[in-house]
Each structure stands twice: as C-alpha cells, then as structure tokens.
Design an enzyme around this catalytic site. Structure first.
Site, PDB file in Angstrom:
ATOM      1  N   ASP A  24      36.455  27.854  42.720  1.00 16.63           N
ATOM      2  CA  ASP A  24      35.022  27.748  42.498  1.00 16.63           C
ATOM      3  C   ASP A  24      34.350  28.174  43.801  1.00 16.63           C
ATOM      4  O   ASP A  24      35.013  28.288  44.850  1.00 16.63           O
ATOM      5  CB  ASP A  24      34.668  26.304  42.136  1.00 16.63           C
ATOM      6  CG  ASP A  24      33.177  26.101  41.932  1.00 16.63           C
ATOM      7  OD1 ASP A  24      32.540  26.973  41.313  1.00 16.63           O
ATOM      8  OD2 ASP A  24      32.645  25.085  42.410  1.00 16.63           O
ATOM      9  N   ASP A  26      30.415  27.371  44.868  1.00 10.29           N
ATOM     10  CA  ASP A  26      29.475  26.379  45.394  1.00 10.29           C
ATOM     11  C   ASP A  26      30.192  25.063  45.662  1.00 10.29           C
ATOM     12  O   ASP A  26      30.799  24.479  44.766  1.00 10.29           O
ATOM     13  CB  ASP A  26      28.326  26.145  44.407  1.00 10.29           C
ATOM     14  CG  ASP A  26      27.499  27.402  44.169  1.00 10.29           C
ATOM     15  OD1 ASP A  26      27.075  28.002  45.163  1.00 10.29           O
ATOM     16  OD2 ASP A  26      27.292  27.764  42.999  1.00 10.29           O
ATOM     17  N   LYS A 229      32.656  27.508  32.758  1.00 12.72           N
ATOM     18  CA  LYS A 229      33.532  26.334  32.811  1.00 12.72           C
ATOM     19  C   LYS A 229      32.817  25.105  32.259  1.00 12.72           C
ATOM     20  O   LYS A 229      31.625  24.965  32.465  1.00 12.72           O
ATOM     21  CB  LYS A 229      33.958  26.077  34.274  1.00 12.72           C
ATOM     22  CG  LYS A 229      34.712  27.223  34.932  1.00 12.72           C
ATOM     23  CD  LYS A 229      34.912  26.986  36.428  1.00 12.72           C
ATOM     24  CE  LYS A 229      33.594  27.063  37.188  1.00 12.72           C
ATOM     25  NZ  LYS A 229      33.788  27.008  38.666  1.00 12.72           N
ATOM     26  N   ASP A 254      35.288  21.591  43.050  1.00 15.88           N
ATOM     27  CA  ASP A 254      34.705  20.339  43.543  1.00 15.88           C
ATOM     28  C   ASP A 254      34.132  19.472  42.434  1.00 15.88           C
ATOM     29  O   ASP A 254      33.624  18.391  42.705  1.00 15.88           O
ATOM     30  CB  ASP A 254      33.594  20.641  44.562  1.00 15.88           C
ATOM     31  CG  ASP A 254      32.379  21.299  43.924  1.00 15.88           C
ATOM     32  OD1 ASP A 254      32.557  22.190  43.058  1.00 15.88           O
ATOM     33  OD2 ASP A 254      31.246  20.930  44.281  1.00 15.88           O
TER      34      ASP A 254
END
Length: 306
Positions: A24, A26, A229, A254
C-alpha cells in the site's frame, strides 16, 4: 491464530516464501508528501534479492502516471508506472474488461486521476473537478438535466464534492437504464497530511471516498461495484499480468479492513505496519476480527531483519 510480531526469527520463513511484495502507499510508503524513513533502502534491498515489487493504492486522486511522478519526486527513482496499481486505474480496467460500450459516457465524482485513466482506456469521462463549482438550482418546477448516454458513474475521493455532483450521479444511476455504480474504494480514513489522519466526515475539503460512496448509496438505494481493496478485482488483474500465485505474495499495508483483508481474500500472506492507520492496541483489541499473519512498526524493519 494471533498475529506474530515480525522478528529475526520468523522473518526468514516469510521472506523465503514470497516472490512478490505488494505495498500500500499512504501510511506505508509515505504520509502526505513525506517519505517514511527507510523505505527507499528497503525497496532497493528487496529488488537486489530478486523480489518483485508492486504498489496497490486505494487513493484514486492520481493516475498511474501521476503516481509515478510522485515516487520520482520522493527519490524512489526505481519505481516504474507498470508497478503501480491505483483504484483509478482499476475503475477504468473494470469497464474495459467487462466490455463497457465505447459510445457510453462515464460520470466521475472524483479527481483527475480517474478521468485520465478513463481516457487512456478509450472512454469518455464527464464531471470530476470541472463540476466542482457548479450548483443545482433550487426552484419550483426546475428540471435538472443530465446526460442520458452516461452508462456508468465512478465515485472516488473528491475534495470538491458538492450537491450538484451527487444529484447528477444519482440521476444517472436511477434514470439511465443499466447505468453502473462503481466505487473506487470505501476507505473511512485517509492520510491527507504527514501530521495526522483525517476522518472522512470532518470537513468537506477532506471528505474521503467512503463518505461519498455512502451518500450515493443512500440517494440511489443501490450498492456499488467496488474495484479497490479489499475487493479482489485488482488482485485478479495482478495475477493475470504477472502470473504469480497468490500464495507466493505478501500484502504489506497499514489498514486491517482494506489491505490485510485484501490479502486474506486473495490467499496472500499479510504484513501489517503500524506507521499508518492502525495502532498495536487496535490490532490486539479483542473486538478486532481481522488478523494479519505478521505485524511490525514500519517497512524499514524488513531491512533491519535482513
């Protein structure tokens, strides 16, 4: 089984079982416009060990080209556009793989990233930032006109969301026969700066895709097709492109409800990093039902383990 804290003891087992690492962006690679410490060295090390690297982001504000430029601006010069899979790209690819008619238009509640990916895929996009200043007329007997040739509405992160866009998108979905309602993602929180997280309901300027999608769900009385996602569409596309078995992939993210669930839904190994949305207390709380295989503080811990 409870998630394992990544350590020098269990890292080798994970590393040797993985050919492709999915990251990922961010909260994992960067926060806002700030690169997270140690990311560059970790990516270089993984590449030197023959591992494939792919970036999978739900943020639809940018196209793959624009994300490649961001990677370059942060000093990650080894990252290529072909390694980047954004939800803006996923929306365009969903339409393309499902033979969306080229004579139909796509109305966009979102940013330039979606419009650019639609254009590259051969589709005509409407709306986006251009409709940010438009206002719906509140008058008696006033007809709100919309394009009857719109065959899909794509909803993503849109800092310039307004009533006009929601009304336009709603009319297309409700009144145009067969019109698709597509959501890039339903994330509840995004990393808008490197200082803090912005809940999607705080201020209009920082509204996130999850809130906008929810508004459209309420007004259309429809559930969207989600291409980001944790839905598996992007994974299906990745498998087709790279020919890698999901059992040999590791999703690094995260967020539990998007990144980790995405990996689990596809049969990947999962590694949660605590540099973004999820804290260790959130992860280990009894109410949490989504558990990664491993967790660690940040991506650079991989370098330390090696």
């Amino acid at each position: 089984m409870a998630p394992k804290l990544l350590s020098s003891t269990n890292f080798k087992s994970l590393f040797d079982s993985v050919d492709t690492f999915l990251f990922d962006c961010d909260g994992v690679i960067w926060k806002g416009d700030t690169l997270i410490d140690g990311v560059s060295q970790t990516l270089d090390l993984l590449r030197s060990k023959g591992k494939n690297i792919v970036f999978v982001t739900n943020n639809s504000m940018k196209s793959r080209r624009q994300y490649a430029e961001k990677f370059q601006s942060l000093g990650l010069t080894s990252v290529t556009q072909d390694e980047i899979f954004s939800s803006s790209f996923a929306a365009a690819m969903y339409l393309k793989t499902n033979n969306f008619p080229k004579d139909k238009k796509v109305y966009v509640i979102g940013g330039e990233g979606i419009l650019e990916e639609l254009q590259l895929a051969g589709f005509t996009g409407l709306g986006g930032p251009e409709d940010g200043e438009k206002k719906a007329q509140w008058k008696s007997n006033c007809l709100f006109e919309h394009d009857k040739t719109v065959g899909a509405v794509v909803v993503g992160l849109d800092p310039n969301i307004n009533y006009y866009k929601l009304q336009y998108g709603t009319l297309c979905v409700r009144e145009n026969p067969g019109c698709l309602f597509i959501a890039t993602n339903r994330d509840a929180v995004g990393h808008m700066t490197d200082l803090q997280e912005w809940p999607v309901f705080v201020l209009c300027i920082f509204l996130g895709a999850g809130c906008m999608v929810a508004a459209m769900c309420g007004s259309t009385e429809r559930e969207p097709i989600v291409v980001g996602k944790p839905a598996t569409f992007m994974m299906d596309y990745l498998i087709q492109k790279f020919g890698t078995e999901t059992s040999r992939m590791c999703m690094v993210g995260d967020r539990l409800d998007t990144d980790v669930l995405f990996g689990q839904n596809a049969g990947c190994k999962t590694l949660l990093v605590l540099s973004g949305c999820t804290s260790e207390s959130n992860l280990l709380d009894e109410s949490n039902k989504i558990e990664p295989d491993y967790y660690t503080s940040m991506v650079s811990d991989i370098t330390k383990m090696m």
